[in-house]
Structure formats: structure tokens, C-alpha cells
Design a protein around this motif. Structure first.
Motif, short mmCIF file in Angstrom:
data_model
loop_
_atom_site.label_atom_id
_atom_site.label_comp_id
_atom_site.label_asym_id
_atom_site.label_seq_id
_atom_site.Cartn_x
_atom_site.Cartn_y
_atom_site.Cartn_z
N GLN A 208 0.85 -1.20 0.00
CA GLN A 208 0.00 0.00 0.00
C GLN A 208 0.88 1.24 0.00
OE1 GLN A 208 -2.42 1.01 3.45
NE2 GLN A 208 -4.14 1.55 2.13
N ASP A 209 0.52 2.17 -0.85
CA ASP A 209 1.24 3.44 -0.99
C ASP A 209 0.52 4.50 -0.14
OD1 ASP A 209 2.87 5.44 -1.99
OD2 ASP A 209 1.87 5.57 -3.93
N HIS A 210 1.11 5.65 0.04
CA HIS A 210 0.48 6.79 0.72
C HIS A 210 0.66 7.98 -0.20
CE1 HIS A 210 1.28 3.88 3.83
NE2 HIS A 210 0.54 4.55 4.68
N LYS A 211 -0.38 8.29 -0.98
CA LYS A 211 -0.19 9.24 -2.09
C LYS A 211 -0.22 10.71 -1.69
CE LYS A 211 -0.93 6.40 -5.86
NZ LYS A 211 -1.61 5.84 -6.95
N ARG A 212 -0.97 11.03 -0.64
CA ARG A 212 -1.10 12.45 -0.30
C ARG A 212 0.12 12.93 0.48
NH1 ARG A 212 -6.26 14.46 -1.00
NH2 ARG A 212 -7.53 12.92 -2.09
N THR A 222 0.91 13.07 -4.47
CA THR A 222 2.35 13.10 -4.79
C THR A 222 2.66 11.82 -5.55
OG1 THR A 222 3.04 11.79 -2.88
CG2 THR A 222 2.76 14.16 -2.53
N GLY A 223 3.91 11.60 -5.84
CA GLY A 223 4.32 10.33 -6.44
C GLY A 223 4.21 9.17 -5.44
N GLY A 224 4.09 9.48 -4.16
CA GLY A 224 4.01 8.45 -3.12
C GLY A 224 4.96 8.79 -1.99
N LEU A 265 2.76 -5.41 -14.29
CA LEU A 265 1.43 -4.81 -14.43
C LEU A 265 0.96 -4.42 -13.03
CD1 LEU A 265 -1.00 -4.06 -16.20
CD2 LEU A 265 -1.94 -6.31 -15.68
N TYR A 266 0.73 -3.15 -12.85
CA TYR A 266 0.38 -2.60 -11.55
C TYR A 266 -1.06 -2.09 -11.65
CZ TYR A 266 0.74 1.41 -8.14
OH TYR A 266 0.55 2.35 -7.16
N ALA A 267 -1.94 -2.68 -10.86
CA ALA A 267 -3.31 -2.17 -10.80
C ALA A 267 -3.46 -1.38 -9.51
CB ALA A 267 -4.32 -3.32 -10.85
N TYR A 281 -4.08 1.77 -14.24
CA TYR A 281 -3.03 0.78 -14.48
C TYR A 281 -1.71 1.51 -14.58
CZ TYR A 281 -6.35 -2.73 -16.47
OH TYR A 281 -7.33 -3.66 -16.70
N ASN A 282 -0.66 0.87 -14.09
CA ASN A 282 0.70 1.31 -14.42
C ASN A 282 1.39 0.13 -15.06
OD1 ASN A 282 0.51 3.95 -13.27
ND2 ASN A 282 0.69 3.02 -11.25
N VAL A 283 2.32 0.42 -15.95
CA VAL A 283 2.96 -0.67 -16.72
C VAL A 283 4.39 -0.88 -16.24
CG1 VAL A 283 1.47 -0.28 -18.70
CG2 VAL A 283 3.65 0.93 -18.55
N ARG A 284 4.57 -0.72 -14.94
CA ARG A 284 5.91 -0.70 -14.33
C ARG A 284 5.75 -0.96 -12.85
NH1 ARG A 284 4.90 3.57 -11.40
NH2 ARG A 284 3.37 5.03 -12.21
N MET A 285 6.85 -1.09 -12.16
CA MET A 285 6.83 -1.21 -10.70
C MET A 285 6.37 0.11 -10.10
SD MET A 285 7.46 -2.94 -8.07
CE MET A 285 7.71 -4.64 -7.73
N GLY A 286 5.81 0.07 -8.91
CA GLY A 286 5.46 1.29 -8.20
C GLY A 286 6.69 1.87 -7.52
N ASP A 287 6.67 3.16 -7.34
CA ASP A 287 7.70 3.83 -6.57
C ASP A 287 6.96 4.71 -5.56
OD1 ASP A 287 9.77 5.31 -5.58
OD2 ASP A 287 10.62 5.87 -7.51
N PRO A 288 6.97 4.41 -4.30
CA PRO A 288 7.93 3.62 -3.53
C PRO A 288 7.57 2.16 -3.25
CG PRO A 288 6.59 4.88 -2.01
CD PRO A 288 6.08 5.19 -3.39
N GLU A 289 6.52 1.58 -3.82
CA GLU A 289 6.18 0.19 -3.46
C GLU A 289 7.35 -0.77 -3.71
OE1 GLU A 289 4.33 2.30 -5.20
OE2 GLU A 289 2.19 1.84 -5.09
N CYS A 290 8.13 -0.48 -4.75
CA CYS A 290 9.25 -1.35 -5.12
C CYS A 290 10.24 -1.55 -3.96
CB CYS A 290 9.98 -0.70 -6.31
SG CYS A 290 11.29 -1.69 -7.00
N1 GLY Z 1 3.45 4.85 -6.09
C1 GLY Z 1 2.61 5.13 -7.18
C2 GLY Z 1 3.21 4.92 -8.49
O1 GLY Z 1 4.29 4.40 -8.63
O2 GLY Z 1 2.58 5.31 -9.46
#
Ligand code: GLY
Ligand code: AMP
Length: 420
Positions: A208-212, A222-224, A265-267, A281-290
Motif C-alpha cells: 500500500q502506498d500513501h499518495k497524499r 504526490t508520487g508516493g 502490471l500494476y493495478a 493501471y501502471n505498466v511498471r513497478m510502483g515507486d515507492p512500493e518497489c
Molecule cells: N506509487 C505510485 C506509483 O508508482 O505510481
């Protein structure tokens, strides 16, 4: 042995470089352009696809692409034309992220759960549509807008203003030539990331990310600002549903439409009443989830990237994960996601315990000193035997790092605690 070229300069790319460098099959890991924490930096920008291909060719590299921009620009197709080994989706497959309208229409025709929506290029018609609804909406620019082209509205006035910002004032440029107006779903967000070879997709650990920007999810997106893994919000039953109704269905539908999806594949999902629907959808790893996900991974990530390219994921064992929690607290420059200071010296790295990893993002190294060089600066990532202890370990380490305008959220992971 093979060399690896990681394309990108964020915390995600530092984490990928760190993890890939542990593979016994990998010799040197280069990062282009990298940051103050990555080793073997190569000063080629992520938009210089020819430069990157030349480097990969000369240095016998297997290439891993972190961010969406070079993927959407067709880096994978270009490398494939040159017979270079590269991990990630083709340009056609990146439409899932690079055009929100394409993605929404794709979900609609393939019966993949997502919020109700309509598409507009005319402000008046968009306003009329909003007026006709009895629920709140979210207004989204069609194209890539660095995570900022989405405005969540609390009433009609906010929706009209969002339509004006994106469609009339063109604050996000051509990315806002068309907009989506969709039903606002109030639920809990989670990141569900899988790795596909075009035929099957295997799940990564939940996160789980924290976007705000501010605590308790206040302020702009934000980006996370931090992430943790695993998240109790996605229990086994829900994970199974998301895997079958969203991920497997997406991969199969892409295949049926003649687009093989290889890569992460990131949903981004919203969970309400035990059901998940796709926000993006994102077509890559999440940042900062990675960062927390790679910290928990026992398996050799390189093997899985090879299997993704070669269409052999179905013969791979499930990925092995540490039975621990990992938390990444993002240290940002005060003022982010708007304007912020740069070039401030960062200290305290020597007092970080060995088992904690400080992944760099917006940093640079000058004369042996680390200077801030971006909005999201560092991702302090720690393991713990419980989510609570991982949170405590990450924050204890984060406190040891300082610079003049350091800012971080104080509540990363707390949402997860409330679910335990
Ligand atoms: N953490 C959200 C993203 O990578 O788009
Ligand atoms: P996106 O880039 O489409 O994921 O949107 C960015 C953020 O806006 C998401 O992470 C959510 O917090 C929020 N958001 C997007 N779509 C919706 C929706 N339909 N309902 C509620 N919030 C949303």
C-alpha cells in the motif's frame, strides 16, 4: 555472467539495482542516469533511447526499465529491433498507462471492474454531464501528467474548476486534450502488482502506498510518500479476486487484442465492500512500493525478468518472500510536490543500521557529499517481525538522517495497523 543496465533515477531504480546486484548471474549493474546512491552511473538520460541502446550493446547488458516515460516512448520495441535483451512492456502495451481513456475503454469492453465514466473534449458538455449526476466525480487528464492530472472533487463547483484547469487552461498541456469524468469511489486504496510474460501473471507481494503529502491523507497527491508490504487490507481472498478478475483478465484480454503484455502490471485498486475496482493501471513497478517489495524478496529477481521476456513464467516457482513486514518512509524536500530547495547537504548515513536500506531518489553525489536534488529524496526502508516493528525501525533510522528542509509523513503504515 551478464551485465545489467537499469534505466531511471528514482528510489525504485535504486532498489532494483540493489536487488539485481545480488544475483549470482549478474556481473556489473549500471544505472542510467542513476542518483547519488546508485553505483556505476552512466550519464545518459532516460529519453535518449539510442544512447541507451548503444551503451547496452557495447557493454553486453540486459536492460531493465524503471519509469513509464521511456516505456511509453517505445524503448522496448527499439531494443528488440536491435536484438537487445530488455525487460518491460512494448509501446503498444504501455497504452494501459499512457492513455487513461484507452485504459478505461479497454476495461469497459473487457468487463474489468472500474468506476463509471464518460469522455469529453468539450468543457460545456463535461459540465452538463456533471450536473446530471447524483454522485461526486474525479476529473482525469487523458495523458501522462507525472501523477498530477487527476483531480478528486467534493462537489460540482470543484468539478467545473477541474474541467477548466485541464481542458480549457491546459495546465497539463496536450495530456489534457481529452478528459475522463468518472464516479468517485470512496474506499481504501492498495497497489496490486504482478509480473507477466504475456500469457500468465504471477503476483508480487501486496503493498500500500500513501499518495497524499500530509498525514491522514490530506493535501495534494504526490508520487508516493511511503509504502509497506504486505498489507492486511489485501487478504488472501481479496488477492485471489483481484488476481482473477483484474490481472489475469487484463493479460488475457490484451493477448486477445493482439498485444502481449510483458513486464510489471500494476493495478491501483480501490476496495469497497470487499470488491476491488481499478483506478489506474501502471505498466511498471510502483515507486515507492518497489522498495519494501524488493526488501522482502528472497528469490532472484533477475531469473524472473528473464522468464518474463522468454515467456516462461509458468515454469517458475512462486516467488519466495520473507515472512516479515517492510516499511519505506520517503524523506522529501519541504514544499514538494510544489517548489522546494535543492543542493542541501544530507548527513547521518553513517548511523543507519546495516539491516535498514536507505534508497536514494532525488540525490546527487558531489565530492563525496550527498546533496538533495529532487522532491522525493530518500526512501528509508526497514524490515520488522510485525508491521509495527517495521514502522518503528524505519522511523528510528529516518530520524538519524538530516538536512535543512527534510520533510516526511509520520503515519506511514498506520492504515495497515488499523486492519490487524
Ligand atoms: N506509487 C505510485 C506509483 O508508482 O505510481
Ligand atoms: P490515478 O492516477 O488515476 O490512480 O489517480 C490518482 C489518485 O486519485 C488515486 O490514487 C486515488 O487516490 C484518486 N482517485 C482516482 N480515481 C478515483 C476514483 N474513481 N474515486 C476516488 N478516488 C480516485
Amino acid at each position: 555472467m551478464v551485465n545489467v543496465l537499469v534505466v531511471g533515477s528514482g528510489g525504485r531504480e535504486h532498489a532494483l539495482s540493489w536487488k539485481l546486484s545480488q544475483s549470482p548471474k549478474v556481473d556489473t549493474v549500471f544505472t542510467a542516469p542513476g542518483n547519488g546512491g546508485t553505483e556505476n552511473n552512466v550519464s545518459i538520460g532516460v529519453d535518449d533511447l539510442d544512447g541507451l541502446a548503444d551503451f547496452a550493446q557495447k557493454n553486453n547488458c540486459f536492460t531493465v526499465v524503471g519509469p513509464e516515460d521511456p516505456l511509453a516512448a517505445g524503448i522496448v520495441d527499439k531494443f528488440n529491433q536491435k536484438n537487445l535483451r530488455v525487460f518491460g512492456p512494448s509501446q503498444k502495451a504501455t497504452q494501459l498507462e499512457s492513455s487513461k481513456i484507452w485504459a478505461k475503454n479497454f476495461m469497459k469492453r473487457n468487463d474489468i471492474p472500474t468506476a463509471e465514466f464518460e469522455i469529453f473534449d468539450d468543457a460545456q458538455k463535461a459540465q452538463d454531464y456533471v450536473k446530471s449526476l447524483d454522485y461526486n466525480v474525479v476529473v482525469k487528464a487523458d495523458g501522462l501528467a507525472a501523477g498530477k492530472g487527476v483531480i478528486v472533487c467534493n462537489n460540482n463547483e470543484e468539478a467545473f474548476s477541474a474541467i477548466d484547469t485541464i481542458l480549457v487552461k491546459k495546465t497539463f498541456g496536450d495530456a489534457g486534450n481529452r478528459i475522463i469524468i468518472e464516479e468517485r469511489i470512496d474506499g481504501i486504496e492498495a497497489s496490486y502488482i504482478a509480473l507477466s510474460d504475456g500469457d500468465v501473471a504471477i503476483p508480487m507481494a501486496s503493498s500500500q502506498d500513501h499518495k497524499r503529502i500530509f498525514d491522514n491523507d490530506k493535501g495534494p497527491n504526490t508520487g508516493g510518500m511511503g509504502a509497506y508490504s504486505p498489507t492486511p487490507i489485501v487478504d488472501d481472498a481479496l488477492a485471489k479476486k483481484i488476481q482473477e478478475k483484474i490481472i489475469d483478465k487484463t493479460i488475457q484480454a490484451m493477448k486477445n487484442e493482439g498485444i502481449s503484455f510483458k513486464g510489471f502490471l500494476y493495478a491501483g485498486v480501490m476496495i469497497r465492500d470487499g470488491e476491488a475496482s481499478v483506478l489506474e493501471y501502471n505498466v511498471r513497478m510502483g515507486d515507492p512500493e518497489c522498495q519494501p517489495i524488493t526488501m522482502r524478496m528472497n528469490s532472484d529477481l533477475y531469473d524472473y525478468f528473464v522468464a518474463s521476456i522468454d515467456g516462461k513464467l509458468s515454469s517458475m516457482p512462486p516467488i519466495s518472500w520473507k515472512n516479515q513486514s517492510a516499511v519505506c518512509v520517503v524523506l522529501a524536500s519541504e514544499g514538494y510536490p510544489e517548489s522546494y530547495a535543492k543542493d542541501e547537504e544530507i548527513t547521518g548515513f553513517d548511523s543507519i543500521p546495516n539491516e535498514v536500506h536507505v534508497f536514494h531518489a532525488g540525490t546527487k553525489k558531489i565530492d563525496g557529499k550527498i546533496l538533495s536534488n529532487g522532491g522525493r529524496v530518500l526512501g528509508v526502508t526497514a524490515l520488522g517481525d510485525s508491521l509495527e516493528s517495521a514502522i518503528n525501525n524505519a522511523y528510528a533510522a529516518a530520524e538519524k538522517i538530516s538536512w535543512s528542509h527534510k520533510y516526511c509523513r509520520k503515519d506511514i503504515g498506520k492504515k495497515g495497523l488499523s486492519y490487524l
